[in-house]
Write a protein that holds these residues in place. Structure first.
Motif, mmCIF file in Angstrom:
data_model
loop_
_atom_site.group_PDB
_atom_site.id
_atom_site.type_symbol
_atom_site.label_atom_id
_atom_site.label_comp_id
_atom_site.label_asym_id
_atom_site.label_seq_id
_atom_site.Cartn_x
_atom_site.Cartn_y
_atom_site.Cartn_z
ATOM 1 N N SER A 129 41.625 46.647 48.497
ATOM 2 C CA SER A 129 41.794 47.376 47.136
ATOM 3 C C SER A 129 40.828 47.249 46.520
ATOM 4 O O SER A 129 39.941 46.303 46.290
ATOM 5 N N PHE A 168 47.733 50.312 36.956
ATOM 6 C CA PHE A 168 47.387 50.477 38.245
ATOM 7 C C PHE A 168 47.766 51.793 38.694
ATOM 8 O O PHE A 168 48.871 52.264 39.268
ATOM 9 N N THR A 182 47.777 49.432 45.080
ATOM 10 C CA THR A 182 47.783 49.051 43.759
ATOM 11 C C THR A 182 48.805 47.915 43.157
ATOM 12 O O THR A 182 48.904 47.435 42.030
ATOM 13 N N VAL A 207 46.306 42.394 42.414
ATOM 14 C CA VAL A 207 47.433 43.286 42.247
ATOM 15 C C VAL A 207 48.762 42.308 42.174
ATOM 16 O O VAL A 207 48.786 41.169 42.215
ATOM 17 N N TYR A 242 41.212 46.998 43.167
ATOM 18 C CA TYR A 242 41.623 46.197 42.353
ATOM 19 C C TYR A 242 41.385 44.747 42.503
ATOM 20 O O TYR A 242 41.941 44.246 43.741
#
Ligand code: A2H
Length: 253
Positions: free
Chosen positions: A111, A170, A47, A116, A113
């Motif tokens: 990830s 996150f 995250t 990050v 995301y």
């Protein structure tokens, strides 16, 4: 310690932004913050990435036209592990303070995301690994305690120039189920042991111990290449994938 070298996986978090002081010099180059981990199978849950704000880092040239940001001490180790451009050499191409790294956007391998942020962690040791830690708050009590501190403490964010939008959105992601602890082991342990902050050293050590042993033998992967497999069986598969795709490298110390 003392029984021989520990093998880590070095995760490359490629910089989408560069620190101001070295921007002109490295524009267009492949520059990564590199983090040593013992848990490559958890990279699905990244995250953010942690640095020590007061830490002194450097940029070093590796083989294959890429550059690592890491501690000077780890650059020396990399030089004798055939990672730097010239064996045994590790000229520092730019000094970077940890605080300058805070807020950079990074591409974290595996990830969910898209990118990050680099954030400050107060308990990072510059004498271990690269001085950079990739954050998996679902499964690392240290990582969750530090992320929760930043999410909930305005004063701490202000101290390190951290914006809310770098940490609050996150949230920890479920990646491993441990029968006794559920899908967010670190979150549960931090709550159960009433851990107050990232500086709650003794309780964090206890939480880490519990999470690590149980996780390795009883954890089951909920996502990714090793989905449905035990952690101990998924680990080598995911590690191999990260290495073969150039997103990670072995590191010893
Ligand atoms: B681990 P050992 Cl999901 N300072 O990676 C503080 N901590 C550091 C560090 C440094 N300089 N360098 C590495 N580490 C962390 C993942 C993870 C880790 C999970 C769960 C537990 C865990 C995601 N963070 O570690 O003292 C890194 O965090 C539990 C100990 O060499 C690395 O693996 O055994 C681990 O500590 C290496 O610690």
């Amino acid at each position: 310690e003392g029984v021989g070298p520990q093998e880590y996986t070095l995760i490359k978090l490629q910089c989408l932004d560069l620190p101001e002081s070295v921007k002109a010099q490295f524009e267009g180059k492949k520059v990564s913050l590199v983090a040593a981990t013992l848990r490559p199978e958890t990279m699905y849950g990244q995250t953010n990435c942690y640095v020590l704000a007061e830490g002194e880092y450097g940029i070093f040239e590796m083989k294959g036209d890429e550059y690592f940001i890491c501690s000077h001490r780890s650059a020396r180790n990399l030089a004798f592990q055939e990672m730097t451009k010239d064996f045994g050499k590790y000229p520092c191409l730019g000094n970077v303070k940890g605080q300058e790294l805070v807020g950079l956007r990074l591409k974290a391998p595996l990830s969910k995301y898209e990118f990050v942020y680099a954030l400050p962690m107060q308990t990072i040791s510059m004498g271990k690994g690269t001085g950079i830690v990739t954050s998996v708050p679902s499964d690392s009590p240290d990582d969750w305690a530090a992320l929760r501190d930043l999410q909930t403490k305005k004063g701490l964010r202000e101290k390190y120039n951290v914006l809310e939008e770098w940490c609050v959105p996150f949230e920890p992601t479920p990646i491993i189920n441990i029968p006794e602890f559920g899908n967010l082991t670190a979150v549960k342990l931090v709550e159960d042991l009433k851990i107050q902050s990232q500086k709650d050293k003794d309780k964090l050590a206890e939480a880490k111990d519990k999470a690590y042993t149980k996780g390795f033998y009883e954890g089951v992967m909920l996502v990714g290449l090793g989905e449905g497999l035990k952690v101990q069986d998924a680990k080598p598969i995911i590690k191999k994938h990260l290495m073969e795709t150039g997103q990670a490298a072995p590191y010893y110390e």
